[in-house]
Design an enzyme around this catalytic site. Sequence first.
Site, short mmCIF file in Angstrom:
data_model
loop_
_atom_site.label_atom_id
_atom_site.label_comp_id
_atom_site.label_asym_id
_atom_site.label_seq_id
_atom_site.Cartn_x
_atom_site.Cartn_y
_atom_site.Cartn_z
N ASP A 1 -110.50 -52.23 -72.15
CA ASP A 1 -110.47 -53.58 -72.48
C ASP A 1 -111.26 -53.70 -74.04
O ASP A 1 -111.90 -54.65 -74.24
CB ASP A 1 -111.07 -54.60 -71.76
CG ASP A 1 -110.45 -54.35 -70.28
OD1 ASP A 1 -109.11 -54.22 -70.19
OD2 ASP A 1 -111.22 -54.53 -69.25
N LYS B 1 -107.79 -52.35 -77.66
CA LYS B 1 -107.03 -51.23 -78.59
C LYS B 1 -105.73 -51.90 -78.61
O LYS B 1 -105.14 -51.29 -79.73
CB LYS B 1 -106.91 -50.00 -77.40
CG LYS B 1 -108.23 -49.47 -77.09
CD LYS B 1 -107.98 -48.25 -76.11
CE LYS B 1 -107.80 -48.69 -74.69
NZ LYS B 1 -108.70 -49.32 -73.87
N GLY C 1 -103.64 -52.87 -69.39
CA GLY C 1 -103.28 -54.18 -69.91
C GLY C 1 -103.53 -54.17 -71.37
O GLY C 1 -104.77 -54.35 -71.89
N HIS C 2 -102.67 -54.21 -72.37
CA HIS C 2 -102.79 -54.10 -73.57
C HIS C 2 -102.33 -55.57 -74.13
O HIS C 2 -101.03 -55.70 -74.40
CB HIS C 2 -102.36 -53.09 -74.42
CG HIS C 2 -102.87 -51.92 -74.16
ND1 HIS C 2 -102.50 -50.50 -74.38
CD2 HIS C 2 -103.98 -51.39 -73.75
CE1 HIS C 2 -103.17 -49.67 -73.99
NE2 HIS C 2 -104.33 -50.17 -73.57
N ARG D 1 -99.85 -31.37 -55.60
CA ARG D 1 -98.53 -30.72 -55.69
C ARG D 1 -97.36 -31.37 -54.84
O ARG D 1 -96.43 -30.63 -54.52
CB ARG D 1 -98.52 -29.13 -55.73
CG ARG D 1 -99.19 -28.59 -56.80
CD ARG D 1 -99.89 -27.41 -56.62
NE ARG D 1 -100.90 -27.46 -55.46
CZ ARG D 1 -101.53 -26.39 -55.14
NH1 ARG D 1 -101.19 -25.14 -55.75
NH2 ARG D 1 -102.36 -26.38 -54.11
N GLN E 1 -107.38 -47.62 -70.78
CA GLN E 1 -108.95 -47.56 -70.13
C GLN E 1 -109.49 -47.13 -71.48
O GLN E 1 -109.44 -47.45 -72.33
CB GLN E 1 -108.79 -46.51 -68.85
CG GLN E 1 -108.00 -47.05 -67.49
CD GLN E 1 -106.57 -46.77 -67.64
OE1 GLN E 1 -106.26 -45.55 -68.10
NE2 GLN E 1 -105.70 -47.77 -67.42
N THR F 1 -105.40 -57.61 -63.71
CA THR F 1 -105.54 -58.23 -62.42
C THR F 1 -106.18 -59.67 -62.76
O THR F 1 -106.35 -60.54 -61.71
CB THR F 1 -106.47 -57.38 -61.73
OG1 THR F 1 -107.72 -57.58 -62.52
CG2 THR F 1 -105.83 -56.21 -61.43
#
Length: 424
Positions: free
Chosen positions: A12, A15, A39-40, A142, A223, A300
């Site tokens: 946050d 960016k 969330g950008h 896997r 992140q 959120t």
Amino acid sequence: MNYVVVGAQWGDEGKGKLIDFISDDIDIAVRFQGGNNAGHTVVVGENEYIFHLLPSAILHKGKVCVIGNGVVIDPKALLEELAGLKVRKITITPKQLKISGLSHVVMPYHRILDGLRESKRQNKIGTTGRGIGPCYADKVTRCGIRVIDLLNPKVFKSKLADNLKEKNETFQKVYKQKGFNLDTVYNEYIKYGKKIAPYVCNTAIYLNKSIQQGKAVLFEGAQGTFLDIDFGTYPFVTSSNSIVGGVCSGSGVPPTKIDKAIAAVKAYTTRVGEGPFPTEFTSKFMDEIREKGNEFGATTGRPRRCGWFDAVMVRYSLMVNGISDLAIMKLDVLDGLKKIKICVGYKYRGKEYKDFPMDFDMLCYSKPIYEELPGWQEPVKGVSNYSDLPRNAIKYLDRLEQLLKVSVKYVSTGSKRAETIIRY
Ligand code: IMP
């Protein structure tokens, strides 16, 4: 020139705005890790857009956006994001968006498991609840389902059947839940597969070919460094490598093709979710800064925890990421404060430390050692020339540069595009 932008704190950092800015100089933007836990926020004119899976540069005409193999994709969330843009009269074509067939798919059982696992933990992580951790766990063990599998009904059905056999047993025996029906999940996800199929390709080949042809690429981190699975404040981290090193494994582009790494930091610190936070404010001041900085999660809506700038953390972050230029975001939020503190070391059991600790107890119980600087009373909000900043704001930035040994190239003084200083 190929750039990487990462967050040097707990995410946050702003960016989205920085990436949107740099996008003018690039041809292709790439997400290489994380999922729709990110969330950008990008503000264009009077319009605000929040992206979770799509690269922030998606609004720039003539750019290609890539979701690399290191990203975990919730197809339902991706299709909703695309539909949301369509409502705003923006249609994204397969020429504009390329999705790696090797990306892992977030399945409905991942989302449910995310919540159930949290509910069993004594030390809750405070995840976004988007199923990110369980999806990456399946990748590593896997048994994950990849985007390319959704395009092959036979392969998808057999992988899903295997997964549900094991997962339903866990749901029923451990969590006393009903579990999932094979046909229901299969039918829903096959439909998603059909819708995203036109966008799917081998993005590693696409990116390397494009770079060879001289195209400029921007890799956008989600992140932040202290949420990185290896270098973050484990276990209060996300499940991917959010540092610059994650670019190569998450996109298939080799390290030799990365020219420049830029980090975004806030002029203070925030964190969402649980975990240690040495410079966290006391509650009254926290409320004030949270309101001023609108510190509520873009994904959120959770209130973010706020604290002073931690130079110990950021110095470590700049080292592991190989950062050459720094962007200081949200400087305007510190307007009007009498004093501003910077953490320059930690004190733990009577001893002083200059480096970021590995030991969990030490991280939880270290007391920050602060340096205090005078604040500024004239607003920096909207300033776009460095020399127009108040004297004490320049002193604050100078001190950060000295402590971090890196130059501050960008300073953000508001959410709008124009509210940015570019120093060189
Ligand atoms: P997860 O990624 O949903 O598993 O959440 C793990 C931790 O990372 C939690 O503390 C989340 O709040 C945090 N987190 C995940 N994505 C973001 C982000 O984009 N910004 C800030 N924190 C995040």
